[in-house]
Each structure stands twice: as structure tokens, then as C-alpha cells.
Enzyme design. Structure first.
Site, PDB file in Angstrom:
ATOM      1  N   GLY A  16      -0.818   4.085  -1.001  1.00 27.56           N
ATOM      2  CA  GLY A  16      -2.068   3.933  -0.252  1.00 27.56           C
ATOM      3  C   GLY A  16      -1.849   3.195   1.143  1.00 27.56           C
ATOM      4  N   THR A  24      -5.506  -5.068  -5.830  1.00 29.00           N
ATOM      5  CA  THR A  24      -6.880  -4.841  -6.631  1.00 29.00           C
ATOM      6  C   THR A  24      -6.617  -4.120  -7.791  1.00 29.00           C
ATOM      7  OG1 THR A  24      -8.106  -5.787  -4.567  1.00 29.00           O
ATOM      8  CG2 THR A  24      -9.259  -4.919  -6.627  1.00 29.00           C
ATOM      9  N   TYR A  58       7.482  -6.255  12.920  1.00 27.83           N
ATOM     10  CA  TYR A  58       6.374  -6.226  13.798  1.00 27.83           C
ATOM     11  C   TYR A  58       6.460  -6.514  15.052  1.00 27.83           C
ATOM     12  CZ  TYR A  58       3.498  -4.349   9.976  1.00 27.83           C
ATOM     13  OH  TYR A  58       2.761  -3.400   9.054  1.00 27.83           O
ATOM     14  N   GLU A  92       3.809  -0.849  -7.101  1.00 26.65           N
ATOM     15  CA  GLU A  92       3.149  -0.890  -6.102  1.00 26.65           C
ATOM     16  C   GLU A  92       4.017  -0.237  -5.019  1.00 26.65           C
ATOM     17  OE1 GLU A  92       2.026  -4.551  -4.278  1.00 26.65           O
ATOM     18  OE2 GLU A  92       0.673  -3.790  -2.838  1.00 26.65           O
ATOM     19  N   GLU A 160       0.421  -9.123  10.093  1.00 28.22           N
ATOM     20  CA  GLU A 160      -0.150  -7.736  10.463  1.00 28.22           C
ATOM     21  C   GLU A 160      -1.187  -8.252  11.592  1.00 28.22           C
ATOM     22  OE1 GLU A 160      -0.183  -6.050   5.833  1.00 28.22           O
ATOM     23  OE2 GLU A 160      -2.002  -7.023   6.654  1.00 28.22           O
TER      24      GLU A 160
HETATM   25  C1  LIG Z   1       7.777   1.036   0.984  1.00 25.57           C
HETATM   26  C2  LIG Z   1       7.286   0.548   2.167  1.00 25.57           C
HETATM   27  C3  LIG Z   1       6.348  -0.741   2.100  1.00 25.57           C
HETATM   28  C4  LIG Z   1       6.265  -0.691   3.498  1.00 25.57           C
HETATM   29  C5  LIG Z   1       5.324  -1.874   3.957  1.00 25.57           C
HETATM   30  N1  LIG Z   1       5.600  -1.997   5.267  1.00 25.57           N
HETATM   31  C6  LIG Z   1       4.380  -3.045   5.999  1.00 25.57           C
HETATM   32  C7  LIG Z   1       3.190  -2.550   5.807  1.00 25.57           C
HETATM   33  C8  LIG Z   1       2.341  -3.903   5.789  1.00 25.57           C
HETATM   34  O1  LIG Z   1       2.093  -4.498   6.787  1.00 25.57           O
HETATM   35  C9  LIG Z   1       3.651  -4.794   4.906  1.00 25.57           C
HETATM   36  C10 LIG Z   1       3.060  -4.937   3.332  1.00 25.57           C
HETATM   37  O2  LIG Z   1       2.981  -3.553   2.779  1.00 25.57           O
HETATM   38  O3  LIG Z   1       4.625  -3.729   5.301  1.00 25.57           O
HETATM   39  C11 LIG Z   1       6.194  -1.149   6.154  1.00 25.57           C
HETATM   40  O4  LIG Z   1       6.072  -1.273   7.333  1.00 25.57           O
HETATM   41  N2  LIG Z   1       7.063  -0.374   5.541  1.00 25.57           N
HETATM   42  C12 LIG Z   1       7.298  -0.267   4.095  1.00 25.57           C
HETATM   43  N3  LIG Z   1       7.871   0.716   3.337  1.00 25.57           N
END
Ligand SMILES: Cc1cc2cn([C@H]3C[C@H](O)[C@@H](CO)O3)c(=O)nc2[nH]1
Length: 224
Positions: A16, A24, A58, A92, A160
Site C-alpha cells: 500500500g 496498524t 529524498y 510489510e 517525508e
Molecule cells: C520496498 C520499498 C519500500 C519503499 C519505501 N520507500 C519510501 C516510502 C516511505 O517514505 C519510506 C518508508 O516506507 O520509504 C521508497 O522510496 N522505496 C521503497 N521500496
């Protein structure tokens, strides 16, 4: 008697958008003692030998996108390979959403150059054919970008701060194409879709509706 190989746990991946309620959801299932719950290893992405790869990604996605996604792929593989005595494993996210949602988006946006995306893809293809992280069920926490945006702001995760509603809309579309419309890539397992826009106060009923699917009676050896 079960052979060693039969001991593989019934593996469920929770997918998701950012803020869709994955934590949660996982916490709801922690109360079952035959379930192994593996949260996303964000702590590892924040501290890889002292480097906060999540923060770097980021801040300067073009420069650190490959580095970050390469490490995500390793940590997700480690989670897929994690041995548990429990008959059920909830994870997750997965190596699949890493590739099909996040890496794909960075590549489509031209942030991840083709040579870098190819290297990640070669690793992904080898891993998913040879090390074959098996998955038995996908739970898709389906949300609206506007809802998860408000939740993300409220959660106020440092890295974020730079995430926009537009980015969430695009990540939402990647999940929709993969798990709902199924127009892109393959689904490694059947998908059940939950309405994860529901507020925390009522989401419990939504989880309970799907518990039989997730607490797979076969996996926990319940005599039917
Ligand atoms: C598997 C996977 C999870 C994941 C999470 N993220 C980022 C989104 C959220 O800001 C943070 C934690 O999920 O990391 C990402 O850029 N690339 C990802 N790849």
C-alpha cells in the site's frame, strides 16, 4: 510427517501507499502467537553503516535513488529469506513492490538512469528466479492519495517532509496498475483488496473480515 521443505511459512505481503495503514494492520495481527510479523526495515535504510540512505534519497533522488533502492532490494530479500518457526509470516511490503512500484516510478520519471535501472532489474530477475522469495497472498491496503497525504502529514516523519501529494498520487497509480487493474507486471500471489481509507476507529472490522484468508487455517494446521 512434514519434510523440511514443507516448513515454509504461509507468507503474506502487505502492500500500500505511504500512510495506507500497513503498520496498524501488522500490529492488529501481532496478537497471534503463530504469526511472524516483519515490519519494513526503515531503521536499516536510515542507518546503513551510519548513512541515512532514506534521507539522502529524498534530498537528492537523482544522486541517491540507485543507492537507496539497491539497499532496499537487499533488505527486502533478507526479510523474504528470514527463517521463522511460525507457520505464518506477514511482511510489510516486499521485493516486488520495491521493483514494480518504487523503482519503476523512479525509472519512468527519468530519475533512475536506464543503466542503473537495468542493474537493479538484473538483480531482481536473478533473485526472483533463483532465490525465489515465495509469497502466498497479497493484502492490498487500497487508499485515496488525499487520505494518505493527511495521515503522512500527521505522522510527520522527518524524511517525508519533502513528499508531495502529487508524489503520493503517482505511487498510488503504480500500486493500482500492479495490484488492482493488474495492467502492469505479474502478481506473485492472489490479491485481496481492503478499503484502507476507513478510519482507524472502524478499520478493525475490515481486518476481521479477511482474517480467515490471512490466518490461513491450512498453514496453522487447524483440523478442518
Ligand atoms: C520496498 C520499498 C519500500 C519503499 C519505501 N520507500 C519510501 C516510502 C516511505 O517514505 C519510506 C518508508 O516506507 O520509504 C521508497 O522510496 N522505496 C521503497 N521500496
Amino acid at each position: 510427517a512434514l519434510k523440511k521443505t514443507d516448513k515454509r511459512p504461509f507468507t503474506v505481503i502487505i502492500e500500500g501507499n505511504i500512510g495506507s495503514g500497513k503498520t496498524t494492520f501488522l500490529n492488529h495481527f501481532k496478537k497471534y502467537d503463530n504469526v511472524c510479523v516483519l515490519a519494513e526495515p526503515v531503521h536499516m535504510w536510515r542507518n546503513c553503516a551510519g548513512h541515512n540512505l532514506l534521507g539522502l534519497m529524498y534530498e537528492d533522488t537523482s544522486r541517491w535513488g540507485f543507492t537507496f533502492q539497491s539497499y532496499v532490494q537487499l533488505t527486502m530479500l533478507q526479510q523474504h529469506m528470514f527463517k521463522t518457526p511460525h507457520p505464518i509470516k506477514l511482511m510489510e511490503r516486499s521485493i516486488f513492490s520495491a521493483r514494480y512500484c518504487f523503482v519503476e516510478k523512479m525509472f519512468c520519471d527519468g530519475i533512475l538512469p536506464a543503466p542503473s535501472a537495468s542493474v537493479i532489474n538484473e538483480w531482481f530477475k536473478w533473485i526472483t528466479t533463483k532465490a525465489c522469495p515465495s509469497v502466498d497472498l497479497i493484502v492490498y491496503l487500497r487508499t485515496s492519495p488525499e487520505v494518505v497525504y493527511q495521515r503522512m502529514l500527521k505522522r510527520n516523519r522527518e524524511e517525508e517532509k519533502l513528499v508531495s501529494l502529487q508524489y503520493l498520487r503517482e505511487i498510488h497509480e503504480m500500486h493500482e496498475n500492479w495490484l488492482y487493474h493488474k495492467t502492469m507486471f505479474t502478481c506473485p500471489a492472489p490479491v485481496i483488496v481492503l478499503n484502507a481509507d476507513l478510519d482507524k476507529s472502524v478499520i478493525k472490522e475490515e481486518y476481521e473480515k479477511y482474517e480467515p484468508h490471512i490466518l490461513n487455517k491450512i498453514a496453522i494446521g487447524v483440523r478442518t
